[in-house]
Motif scaffolding. Sequence first.
Motif, mmCIF file in Angstrom:
data_model
loop_
_atom_site.group_PDB
_atom_site.id
_atom_site.type_symbol
_atom_site.label_atom_id
_atom_site.label_comp_id
_atom_site.label_asym_id
_atom_site.label_seq_id
_atom_site.Cartn_x
_atom_site.Cartn_y
_atom_site.Cartn_z
ATOM 1 N N ARG A 2 -5.924 7.371 2.457
ATOM 2 C CA ARG A 2 -6.320 8.769 2.627
ATOM 3 C C ARG A 2 -5.305 9.713 1.972
ATOM 4 O O ARG A 2 -5.676 10.705 1.347
ATOM 5 C CB ARG A 2 -6.478 9.092 4.114
ATOM 6 N N ILE A 3 -4.010 9.392 2.131
ATOM 7 C CA ILE A 3 -2.987 10.225 1.487
ATOM 8 C C ILE A 3 -3.144 10.167 -0.027
ATOM 9 O O ILE A 3 -3.087 11.196 -0.716
ATOM 10 C CB ILE A 3 -1.575 9.745 1.887
ATOM 11 N N ARG A 4 -3.353 8.995 -0.556
ATOM 12 C CA ARG A 4 -3.479 8.841 -2.010
ATOM 13 C C ARG A 4 -4.691 9.612 -2.522
ATOM 14 O O ARG A 4 -4.614 10.297 -3.559
ATOM 15 C CB ARG A 4 -3.572 7.358 -2.349
ATOM 16 N N ALA A 5 -5.798 9.526 -1.827
ATOM 17 C CA ALA A 5 -6.998 10.259 -2.241
ATOM 18 C C ALA A 5 -6.766 11.768 -2.187
ATOM 19 O O ALA A 5 -7.203 12.508 -3.077
ATOM 20 C CB ALA A 5 -8.180 9.862 -1.356
ATOM 21 N N TYR A 50 0.809 -1.221 0.000
ATOM 22 C CA TYR A 50 0.000 0.000 0.000
ATOM 23 C C TYR A 50 0.847 1.277 0.000
ATOM 24 O O TYR A 50 0.307 2.377 -0.132
ATOM 25 C CB TYR A 50 -0.957 0.019 1.201
ATOM 26 N N LEU A 51 2.154 1.149 0.148
ATOM 27 C CA LEU A 51 2.992 2.339 0.090
ATOM 28 C C LEU A 51 3.032 2.903 -1.330
ATOM 29 O O LEU A 51 2.878 2.184 -2.311
ATOM 30 C CB LEU A 51 4.413 2.014 0.553
ATOM 31 N N GLY A 52 3.254 4.205 -1.419
ATOM 32 C CA GLY A 52 3.384 4.836 -2.726
ATOM 33 C C GLY A 52 4.734 4.552 -3.346
ATOM 34 O O GLY A 52 5.609 3.916 -2.742
ATOM 35 N N LYS A 53 4.908 5.014 -4.579
ATOM 36 C CA LYS A 53 6.162 4.818 -5.306
ATOM 37 C C LYS A 53 7.093 6.002 -5.068
ATOM 38 O O LYS A 53 6.707 7.153 -5.286
ATOM 39 C CB LYS A 53 5.889 4.669 -6.799
ATOM 40 N N ALA A 102 -5.675 16.905 -5.074
ATOM 41 C CA ALA A 102 -4.808 18.081 -5.209
ATOM 42 C C ALA A 102 -4.236 18.202 -6.618
ATOM 43 O O ALA A 102 -4.182 19.286 -7.195
ATOM 44 C CB ALA A 102 -3.683 18.019 -4.177
ATOM 45 N N LEU A 103 -3.799 17.057 -7.192
ATOM 46 C CA LEU A 103 -3.169 17.095 -8.511
ATOM 47 C C LEU A 103 -4.183 17.312 -9.632
ATOM 48 O O LEU A 103 -3.803 17.685 -10.753
ATOM 49 C CB LEU A 103 -2.395 15.796 -8.750
ATOM 50 N N SER A 104 -5.447 17.054 -9.369
ATOM 51 C CA SER A 104 -6.478 17.243 -10.398
ATOM 52 C C SER A 104 -6.965 18.669 -10.474
ATOM 53 O O SER A 104 -7.726 19.023 -11.394
ATOM 54 C CB SER A 104 -7.665 16.311 -10.133
#
Length: 341
Positions: A330-333, A267-270, A338-340
């Motif tokens: 939650r961080i990913r969402a 589940y960690l980001g890249k 934010a990026l959109s």
Amino acid sequence: MAEAAAIFDRLPPVAEEGVVATDLAQRIEQADRPFVMRGIAADWPLVRAGLDSGQVARDYLVARARDRKFPVNIGQPGAGERLFYNAEMGMNFQMANGPLDAILGGISANEDKPDAPLIYLGSIDMGDYFEGLREANTLPLGERKAIESIWIGTRTRIAAHNDMPNNVAVCAVGRRRFTIFPPDQFANLYPGPIDNTPAGRPVSMVDLHAPDFEKFPRFRDALETAQVAMLEPGDAVFIPSMWWHHVEGLSPFNILVNFWFSDAPSYLGKPEDALNHAILAIRDLPPSQKEVLKAMFDFYVFGDTDGSAAHIPEGARGIHGTLTPENAGRIRAHLLRALSQ
């Protein structure tokens, strides 16, 4: 070529360890340096086929190929063995798709020609593109879920690069040479663009066969740390996460099988995404702001996680504490929103 041979001859070999396949999962548990395993895949059907001949190995693959088009990189006749940039920083090869039997037939037809074009199938998912190949030619990695890929081609040189996952690379057919550098040598390897790469990862701009020390003077320092692994069919090398490696297929026909895996939670980001975002959001800020942000990153990211959140009640730490799948979601969402914008 004489200059290249002199460079490789001076480099120390990667350490060898007498690891058998049944002990591999445990051996790589705490491994933090590369090591070579002789003959660990000697009983693979693919290895045995290649020892008969390159054609027997090609027939073995074609018999198990799924009915779909395979991606392939093709160089110009006489242009050499290096998959790299051209003078305009495009690629010096063309990408195409076709049935495996036709692609391998092209390799067979050109095998003895001195000006044969480079033909290279890179990072082909064994399960997606072949029936039964992965199951018959594998290594036990315990509970790890590895990405199992096959690399097929003529003589090739792949520029030094690194990968985030750990890697067990098996020389199945032909001979391979890995020139390996520690992770801290990335600046001395002069990495190229992040967003324009031959195969998805930034690569060193230095040609190991003809290094330009005037243009790349720090590469001499990188060479002081380098090691070489020469692999015969059935041999393998373990390359830990982030170690740089320059890879050469030395025979007219070569096959490599590799196993990428990570012990980090899925589940960690890249980290690559974080780097790109940092370039977008931080790199071009005024130096004074960057200094403050560097300190913040040290506090929140690179420092002691428990220490940075010790002053917050444990039940209220959220993403400041140890990440959970829920917090990661939650961080990913939040980032997607934010990026959109």
